[in-house]
Design a protein around this motif. Sequence first.
Motif, mmCIF file in Angstrom:
data_model
loop_
_atom_site.group_PDB
_atom_site.id
_atom_site.type_symbol
_atom_site.label_atom_id
_atom_site.label_comp_id
_atom_site.label_asym_id
_atom_site.label_seq_id
_atom_site.Cartn_x
_atom_site.Cartn_y
_atom_site.Cartn_z
ATOM 1 N N ASN A 135 16.864 -1.944 14.507
ATOM 2 C CA ASN A 135 16.062 -1.291 13.470
ATOM 3 C C ASN A 135 17.005 -0.568 12.523
ATOM 4 N N PRO A 183 6.298 -7.641 7.264
ATOM 5 C CA PRO A 183 6.034 -6.631 8.293
ATOM 6 C C PRO A 183 7.279 -5.947 8.832
ATOM 7 N N ASN A 184 8.453 -6.541 8.619
ATOM 8 C CA ASN A 184 9.675 -5.899 9.132
ATOM 9 C C ASN A 184 10.313 -4.951 8.116
ATOM 10 N N HIS A 186 9.859 -1.411 5.962
ATOM 11 C CA HIS A 186 9.115 -0.151 5.879
ATOM 12 C C HIS A 186 9.751 0.728 4.807
ATOM 13 N N THR A 455 5.079 4.520 2.405
ATOM 14 C CA THR A 455 4.624 5.648 3.207
ATOM 15 C C THR A 455 5.339 6.889 2.686
ATOM 16 N N SER A 470 6.844 4.848 16.229
ATOM 17 C CA SER A 470 5.603 4.083 16.270
ATOM 18 C C SER A 470 5.741 2.657 15.752
ATOM 19 N N SER A 471 6.813 2.373 14.990
ATOM 20 C CA SER A 471 6.915 1.061 14.317
ATOM 21 C C SER A 471 8.161 0.253 14.616
#
Length: 474
Positions: A135, A183-184, A186, A455, A470-471
């Motif tokens: 990540n 989706p990957n 953020h 976000t 959470s992600s």
Amino acid sequence: MQYLSTRGAQLGQYRDVIVEGLAPDGGLAVPAELPTIDAALLERWRPLDYAGLATEILGLFATDIPRDELARICRTSYRPEAFASPEVVPVTSLDGGLSLVGLSEGPTLAFKDLAMRFLGEALDLVLTEADEVLNILGATSGDTGSAAEHALRGRDRLAVFMLSPKGRMSPFQRAQMYSLLEPNVHNIVVDGVFDDCQRLVKRISEDVEFKRAHRLGAVNSINFGRISAQIAYYVWAWLRATDAVPAADRDGFEVSFAVPSGNFGNILSGHYARSMGLPVRRLVLATNENNVLDDFFRTGHYRPRTAANTLTTSSPSMDVSRASNLERFVFDLLGSSPERTAAAWGELTVRGEIDLSAEQHRFLPELGFVSGTSTHADRLATIREVAERCGVTIDPHTADGVKVAREHVEEGVPMLVLETAKPQKFAETITEALGVAPAIDAETRTLLDAPQHVTEIPDDEQQLRDLIASSALR
């Protein structure tokens, strides 16, 4: 090749440092010993295309990656069809002894593409072989974010958590990042400035337990993979600048580089290239009104500004007051001493500045550094001047580089200005300078009109931790 932290920890080999990002002791990865290049090697590399040259340069650092795999990664990263120029990095003459090194021919129209595309491919290889995920946690003042997200989008083993400062980037920069729906990816908008984003990233990265629990890595220029990849275009530009020089005169033929600087990563790669043996006379560091680095190279005092005192300028990707890569340079300046480097950063924490004025005399000529500041008025005048005299439109950051470069041109020494981005990413400033907006094609209009998804969080470390927990990929 082995790597260590600027603060002393042993870090392993290239694979280890590109996955780790920030060292566990809070320092930055540096080679235990820099490789060297000489005139014979440069001549052997002269006929290579960009992918071939990148393979040779990166092969000096990534000695634990098999050469055939490294060559494949570089061919994929630097395939000509992914760039607007078949050369990948064109070098164009301007006037007054200056040339423009075209680093913005990639898919996000910024120099960050050149290192980020390689780093994405290299990380994918390492993670696939280890059957692991990573990540990516990063911060951007504009171009790093889009280059990282476009290089890593859609990859199964990589997710990106990219922090950006609220209202501090151009509309084009925001659109390139915030319109991505993978989706990957953020996008996290922080109510603060870039230095706040960078501080959050560093504080979380220094929490070794949290970092390892959530498999966190980095693609900011704290990741040595980016620094090493950028060395390739310094060598490429030197080779192109000396193609017309008679072969008998090339050995030791010096050029200078002017580099618009915010986080100090780009010009640090030039420092390493020079230290390895590339014949570079001067490294000209150009800042905007947030001129902490110019002040440092003029006085030897490093005094980062607070977030409140970091100005919003028309070269927003350089609105940085705390340059994370300066630690690598200070490590070199202090004789590669982890103890002295750690003490310097301890001084910064206590006093809010580092006093290296006793070393300031070494910046020029021993290390080749000079510096200067450019203002909004300078940018506008330089953009107009280059357009009128050379028929080339440059972006505001590159204009900062050209303005300061002109102050340091020497007879018989080519001055190569590293381009930062394409002008259409900063249409408002170009319009102010030239009286006409850059042409917007249908693809750009679609990008600017696309829905954006982010976000938003305050400058709050716990909220960021909760979001990652959470992600994150596991």
